[in-house]
Enzyme design. Structure first.
Site, short mmCIF file in Angstrom:
data_model
loop_
_atom_site.label_atom_id
_atom_site.label_comp_id
_atom_site.label_asym_id
_atom_site.label_seq_id
_atom_site.Cartn_x
_atom_site.Cartn_y
_atom_site.Cartn_z
N ARG A 75 48.23 52.21 29.89
CA ARG A 75 49.40 51.31 29.87
C ARG A 75 50.41 51.60 28.78
NH1 ARG A 75 48.42 51.08 34.85
NH2 ARG A 75 47.29 49.29 35.65
N SER A 118 40.42 45.38 44.15
CA SER A 118 41.63 45.82 43.45
C SER A 118 41.24 46.99 42.56
CB SER A 118 42.18 44.65 42.62
OG SER A 118 43.01 45.15 41.61
N ASP A 160 47.08 43.82 31.74
CA ASP A 160 48.06 44.90 31.84
C ASP A 160 49.47 44.45 31.49
OD1 ASP A 160 46.24 46.90 32.46
OD2 ASP A 160 46.24 46.39 34.58
N ASP A 214 52.21 45.78 46.11
CA ASP A 214 52.85 44.89 45.13
C ASP A 214 54.17 45.45 44.62
OD1 ASP A 214 50.77 43.07 45.24
OD2 ASP A 214 49.77 43.83 43.44
N1 ARG Z 1 39.91 44.72 33.39
C1 ARG Z 1 40.37 46.03 33.13
C2 ARG Z 1 41.36 46.01 32.02
O1 ARG Z 1 41.84 45.00 31.67
C3 ARG Z 1 40.90 46.70 34.36
C4 ARG Z 1 42.16 46.17 34.90
C5 ARG Z 1 42.47 46.81 36.17
N2 ARG Z 1 43.87 46.69 36.48
C6 ARG Z 1 44.33 46.58 37.70
N3 ARG Z 1 45.62 46.54 37.85
N4 ARG Z 1 43.53 46.49 38.75
O2 ARG Z 1 41.64 47.02 31.45
#
Ligand code: ARG
Length: 400
Positions: free
Chosen positions: A92, A173, A121, A13
């Protein structure tokens, strides 16, 4: 030329993002943060430059991540919706803080990230940037571009001769750091399907963990883990060590349907071996050293704290104020918890602290008992007074 600092992971990505931003007239500076994801960032750096980034900046943020993000969360016993230890969510704001710093240093007016429009995110990056570097523009190519699938991204990358590694497509993912792995997509999108064993990255199956239990002592000072089995050890190392140990015993897996900030329910699987051992141990030490009223209220604060981490509100006055409360509670949270790891579980089996509020002479049924049992009668008489009163007023139990 417009400059953009892009949060770059080295994955497909964000690699496509570099080209996409160049096509829109940006000169791209790639920013790679090491938060313990266990990937080779020198390779990410080379890839960014090979894709036409004018510069690639790599920072090792592991120690800061552990000290300033993981530890406050551990002190709060933060677990979103009771289960998720927030590994991704905690990383983050830290990465976004540095994105802003690098943008200012490089004189860039824009920062970019590779998040989709459906996740949390994007919120965490952008709210952090809003708070810390409000003058910066944000660009989120994945939210804007027409590429609809991984396959289309690969075609785009090949067309532009981007040096991507086309590995056998994993259906999942992933996001990893020192505090855990977050896993989504693939078979997990059906909440009725048990997570296939291959979805897990770090942990052995509890069924395959060693037969004999393993005991480990974790030492805390003021709520912070400082040693394992009596040996002092730095935070990053300590977390890594417990990740390794916990993984062998299948510790720290969770499977939940969670509520994203954007209103979607999503099924996710997490692994946080060290997090699970440390939070379980930390809670146990609090049980030994804090009063009931404080424990109960702190639990509420911890839930609120977990939600603000999840929601990307790290750099806000609420977070700072709750930190003040939590810090105050940790002054006596010093001592050792003995954990037993076995078959996917991490159970506290021993606890000691110089601040322990446990008193054997009060609790015992043996000869050393100093508790005044006669005094209990008066205590109960007053405690039960309202009900003795209403018991006389109301005629039937239906009125009570
Ligand atoms: N659902 C989790 C969160 O919001 C994990 C997100 C995972 N992020 C990713 N880019 N695969 O913190």
């Amino acid at each position: 030329m417009k400059k953009v600092v892009l949060a770059y992971s080295g994955g497909l990505d964000t690699t496509v993002c570099i080209q996409w931003l160049k096509d829109r007239g940006f000169s791209v500076i790639a920013y790679c943060a090491d938060v313990g994801q266990g990937e080779d960032l020198r390779q990410a750096r080379r890839r960014a430059l090979a894709c036409g980034a004018v510069k690639a900046v790599v920072h090792d943020l592991r120690e800061e991540f552990a000290r300033d993000f993981v530890i406050p969360s551990l002190k709060a016993n933060a677990a979103y919706e009771g289960k998720y230890l927030l590994a991704t969510a905690l990383s983050r704001p830290l990465i976004a803080k540095y994105l802003g710093d690098v943008a200012r240093k490089e004189g860039a007016g824009t920062v970019g990230h590779g998040c989709t429009g459906k996740g949390n995110d994007q919120v965490r990056f952008e709210v952090t940037l809003a708070a810390l570097a409000p003058e910066l523009e944000v660009v989120a190519p994945v939210r804007e571009w027409e590429l609809k699938s991984r396959e289309e991204e690969i075609v785009y990358a090949q067309k532009h001769r981007l040096p991507i590694k086309i590995s056998k497509k994993s259906p999942y993912s992933l996001d990893q750091n020192l505090w855990g792995v977050s896993i989504e997509c693939g078979a997990l999108e059906d909440p009725w399907t048990e997570p296939p064993e291959e979805a897990y990255r770090w942990t052995r199956s509890p069924l395959a963990s060693p037969k004999a239990p393993h005991y480990v002592n974790v030492d805390f000072e003021r709520g912070v883990p400082v040693g394992v089995n009596g040996k002092r050890i730095g935070l990053t190392k300590l977390i890594q060590q417990l990740n390794g140990l916990g993984s062998r015993y299948g510790v720290g897996r969770t499977d939940l349907v969670e509520d994203r900030l954007v209103g979607i329910k999503s099924r996710e699987v997490y692994e946080a071996p060290a997090g699970t051992i440390l939070q379980t141990a930390h809670r146990e030490l609090e049980s030994l050293t804090l009063h009931r009223e404080l424990l109960e209220f702190k639990e509420i604060v911890g839930q609120r704290y977990a939600r603000l981490i999840y929601d990307g509100l790290w750099y806000t006055p609420l977070k700072t104020a709750l930190d003040g409360f939590i810090e105050q509670t940790q002054r006596g949270v010093t001592g050792t918890i003995r954990m037993k790891l076995w078959g996917g579980t991490a159970v506290p089996v021993g606890r000691k602290s110089k601040h322990a509020l446990y008193r054997k002479n009060l609790a015992t049924y043996g000869a050393e008992d100093t508790f005044d049992q006669k005094a209990a009668a008066g205590c109960i008489k007053i405690w039960g007074l309202p009900y003795r009163n209403s018991g006389r007023v109301h005629s039937s139990h239906l009125d009570r």
